[in-house]
Write a protein that holds these residues in place. Sequence first.
Motif, PDB file in Angstrom:
ATOM      1  N   ASP A 268       0.860  -1.170   0.000  1.00  0.00           N
ATOM      2  CA  ASP A 268       0.000   0.000   0.000  1.00  0.00           C
ATOM      3  C   ASP A 268       0.902   1.227   0.000  1.00  0.00           C
ATOM      4  O   ASP A 268       2.124   1.103  -0.159  1.00  0.00           O
ATOM      5  CB  ASP A 268      -0.972  -0.025   1.189  1.00  0.00           C
ATOM      6  CG  ASP A 268      -0.294   0.164   2.541  1.00  0.00           C
ATOM      7  OD1 ASP A 268       0.955   0.231   2.604  1.00  0.00           O
ATOM      8  OD2 ASP A 268      -1.019   0.233   3.546  1.00  0.00           O
ATOM      9  N   HIS A 269       0.308   2.382   0.188  1.00  0.00           N
ATOM     10  CA  HIS A 269       1.080   3.625   0.172  1.00  0.00           C
ATOM     11  C   HIS A 269       2.133   3.657   1.279  1.00  0.00           C
ATOM     12  O   HIS A 269       3.224   4.176   1.078  1.00  0.00           O
ATOM     13  CB  HIS A 269       0.145   4.835   0.309  1.00  0.00           C
ATOM     14  CG  HIS A 269      -0.723   4.790   1.523  1.00  0.00           C
ATOM     15  ND1 HIS A 269      -1.841   3.973   1.598  1.00  0.00           N
ATOM     16  CD2 HIS A 269      -0.634   5.410   2.721  1.00  0.00           C
ATOM     17  CE1 HIS A 269      -2.399   4.122   2.790  1.00  0.00           C
ATOM     18  NE2 HIS A 269      -1.688   4.991   3.490  1.00  0.00           N
ATOM     19  N   GLY A 270       1.839   3.054   2.422  1.00  0.00           N
ATOM     20  CA  GLY A 270       2.788   3.027   3.530  1.00  0.00           C
ATOM     21  C   GLY A 270       3.992   2.146   3.261  1.00  0.00           C
ATOM     22  O   GLY A 270       5.041   2.324   3.869  1.00  0.00           O
ATOM     23  N   GLY A 271       3.851   1.202   2.363  1.00  0.00           N
ATOM     24  CA  GLY A 271       4.952   0.305   2.008  1.00  0.00           C
ATOM     25  C   GLY A 271       5.592   0.615   0.675  1.00  0.00           C
ATOM     26  O   GLY A 271       6.536  -0.055   0.259  1.00  0.00           O
TER      27      GLY A 271
ATOM     28  N   ARG B 242       2.630   6.905  -3.498  1.00  0.00           N
ATOM     29  CA  ARG B 242       2.430   7.130  -2.068  1.00  0.00           C
ATOM     30  C   ARG B 242       1.022   7.624  -1.752  1.00  0.00           C
ATOM     31  O   ARG B 242       0.689   7.880  -0.592  1.00  0.00           O
ATOM     32  CB  ARG B 242       3.444   8.153  -1.554  1.00  0.00           C
ATOM     33  CG  ARG B 242       4.859   7.664  -1.562  1.00  0.00           C
ATOM     34  CD  ARG B 242       5.786   8.716  -0.952  1.00  0.00           C
ATOM     35  NE  ARG B 242       7.154   8.455  -1.364  1.00  0.00           N
ATOM     36  CZ  ARG B 242       7.764   9.075  -2.359  1.00  0.00           C
ATOM     37  NH1 ARG B 242       7.158  10.015  -3.035  1.00  0.00           N
ATOM     38  NH2 ARG B 242       9.003   8.765  -2.669  1.00  0.00           N
ATOM     39  N   GLU B 243       0.177   7.736  -2.767  1.00  0.00           N
ATOM     40  CA  GLU B 243      -1.200   8.194  -2.567  1.00  0.00           C
ATOM     41  C   GLU B 243      -1.978   7.147  -1.770  1.00  0.00           C
ATOM     42  O   GLU B 243      -1.882   5.949  -2.036  1.00  0.00           O
ATOM     43  CB  GLU B 243      -1.874   8.433  -3.913  1.00  0.00           C
ATOM     44  CG  GLU B 243      -3.250   9.035  -3.815  1.00  0.00           C
ATOM     45  CD  GLU B 243      -3.842   9.341  -5.186  1.00  0.00           C
ATOM     46  OE1 GLU B 243      -5.066   9.217  -5.317  1.00  0.00           O
ATOM     47  OE2 GLU B 243      -3.070   9.688  -6.101  1.00  0.00           O
ATOM     48  N   SER B 244      -2.758   7.600  -0.799  1.00  0.00           N
ATOM     49  CA  SER B 244      -3.493   6.700   0.080  1.00  0.00           C
ATOM     50  C   SER B 244      -4.318   5.687  -0.715  1.00  0.00           C
ATOM     51  O   SER B 244      -4.996   6.037  -1.686  1.00  0.00           O
ATOM     52  CB  SER B 244      -4.413   7.509   0.997  1.00  0.00           C
ATOM     53  OG  SER B 244      -5.078   6.644   1.895  1.00  0.00           O
ATOM     54  N   CYS B 245      -4.228   4.425  -0.293  1.00  0.00           N
ATOM     55  CA  CYS B 245      -4.954   3.343  -0.959  1.00  0.00           C
ATOM     56  C   CYS B 245      -5.227   2.247   0.063  1.00  0.00           C
ATOM     57  O   CYS B 245      -4.791   2.327   1.205  1.00  0.00           O
ATOM     58  CB  CYS B 245      -4.152   2.818  -2.149  1.00  0.00           C
ATOM     59  SG  CYS B 245      -2.572   2.070  -1.685  1.00  0.00           S
TER      60      CYS B 245
ATOM     61  N   PRO C 288      -5.691  -4.318   1.007  1.00  0.00           N
ATOM     62  CA  PRO C 288      -6.213  -5.636   0.633  1.00  0.00           C
ATOM     63  C   PRO C 288      -6.159  -5.927  -0.874  1.00  0.00           C
ATOM     64  O   PRO C 288      -5.877  -7.055  -1.277  1.00  0.00           O
ATOM     65  CB  PRO C 288      -7.660  -5.603   1.149  1.00  0.00           C
ATOM     66  CG  PRO C 288      -7.587  -4.705   2.339  1.00  0.00           C
ATOM     67  CD  PRO C 288      -6.638  -3.608   1.897  1.00  0.00           C
ATOM     68  N   GLU C 289      -6.404  -4.926  -1.671  1.00  0.00           N
ATOM     69  CA  GLU C 289      -6.383  -5.121  -3.125  1.00  0.00           C
ATOM     70  C   GLU C 289      -5.023  -5.637  -3.604  1.00  0.00           C
ATOM     71  O   GLU C 289      -4.941  -6.583  -4.385  1.00  0.00           O
ATOM     72  CB  GLU C 289      -6.711  -3.791  -3.810  1.00  0.00           C
ATOM     73  CG  GLU C 289      -6.612  -3.819  -5.308  1.00  0.00           C
ATOM     74  CD  GLU C 289      -6.885  -2.457  -5.948  1.00  0.00           C
ATOM     75  OE1 GLU C 289      -6.628  -2.342  -7.151  1.00  0.00           O
ATOM     76  OE2 GLU C 289      -7.337  -1.523  -5.246  1.00  0.00           O
ATOM     77  N   TYR C 290      -3.963  -5.048  -3.115  1.00  0.00           N
ATOM     78  CA  TYR C 290      -2.619  -5.371  -3.602  1.00  0.00           C
ATOM     79  C   TYR C 290      -2.053  -6.623  -2.936  1.00  0.00           C
ATOM     80  O   TYR C 290      -1.379  -7.428  -3.587  1.00  0.00           O
ATOM     81  CB  TYR C 290      -1.713  -4.162  -3.405  1.00  0.00           C
ATOM     82  CG  TYR C 290      -2.327  -2.927  -4.020  1.00  0.00           C
ATOM     83  CD1 TYR C 290      -2.452  -2.808  -5.402  1.00  0.00           C
ATOM     84  CD2 TYR C 290      -2.847  -1.904  -3.225  1.00  0.00           C
ATOM     85  CE1 TYR C 290      -3.052  -1.695  -5.971  1.00  0.00           C
ATOM     86  CE2 TYR C 290      -3.444  -0.784  -3.791  1.00  0.00           C
ATOM     87  CZ  TYR C 290      -3.542  -0.690  -5.156  1.00  0.00           C
ATOM     88  OH  TYR C 290      -4.150   0.402  -5.723  1.00  0.00           O
ATOM     89  N   GLY C 291      -2.345  -6.792  -1.659  1.00  0.00           N
ATOM     90  CA  GLY C 291      -1.895  -7.995  -0.972  1.00  0.00           C
ATOM     91  C   GLY C 291      -2.559  -9.242  -1.521  1.00  0.00           C
ATOM     92  O   GLY C 291      -1.922 -10.277  -1.714  1.00  0.00           O
TER      93      GLY C 291
ATOM     94  N   ILE D  81       4.069  -5.527   1.615  1.00  0.00           N
ATOM     95  CA  ILE D  81       4.529  -4.517   2.565  1.00  0.00           C
ATOM     96  C   ILE D  81       3.438  -3.483   2.802  1.00  0.00           C
ATOM     97  O   ILE D  81       2.862  -2.952   1.850  1.00  0.00           O
ATOM     98  CB  ILE D  81       5.793  -3.797   2.030  1.00  0.00           C
ATOM     99  CG1 ILE D  81       6.871  -4.804   1.605  1.00  0.00           C
ATOM    100  CG2 ILE D  81       6.339  -2.824   3.070  1.00  0.00           C
ATOM    101  CD1 ILE D  81       8.000  -4.203   0.785  1.00  0.00           C
ATOM    102  N   CYS D  82       3.169  -3.209   4.068  1.00  0.00           N
ATOM    103  CA  CYS D  82       2.346  -2.067   4.458  1.00  0.00           C
ATOM    104  C   CYS D  82       3.065  -1.389   5.611  1.00  0.00           C
ATOM    105  O   CYS D  82       4.228  -1.700   5.880  1.00  0.00           O
ATOM    106  CB  CYS D  82       0.909  -2.468   4.783  1.00  0.00           C
ATOM    107  SG  CYS D  82       0.666  -3.496   6.249  1.00  0.00           S
TER     108      CYS D  82
END
Length: 141
Positions: free
Chosen positions: A7-10, A36-39, A42-45, A63-64
């Motif tokens: 996600d954006h945090g990872g 880095r835009e908030s997302c 679950p979609e990516y993992g 990574i999150c």
Amino acid sequence: MVALGSDHGGYDLKQKVIGYLKEKEIEYRDFGCESRESCDYPEYGRAAAEAVAKGECDFGIVICTTGIGISIVANKVKGIRCALCSDTVSARLTREHNDANMLAMGAGIVGANLALGIVDTFLNTPFSGEQKHVRRVKAIE
């Protein structure tokens, strides 16, 4: 081939992992996110985990910010054994003992240097194949 998801945090740490994979000439497929835009992780993992479960990729790295949420998502996919690791000993033991096929990390928990050591250990440690571990992995499945 390694499936990647964040996600954006990872996102920034995922870019460091991509650099490592390129340096080692390891093929990868990035399932997002793209910035880095908030997302929503679950979609990516889930996308990365499904690629591993289907055999399209040998391993996955997700990574999150903490690694917790994205590891839970990955483990919801049948056939995935995703371990959240924040040190190289855990990365080695989860491969040797659990035959983990996915690694989760928290970008807010581990720094880039440690993360790359975790990735290196995870990708280069084989499953022990010891009977007790084979039995336990089968029980997980």
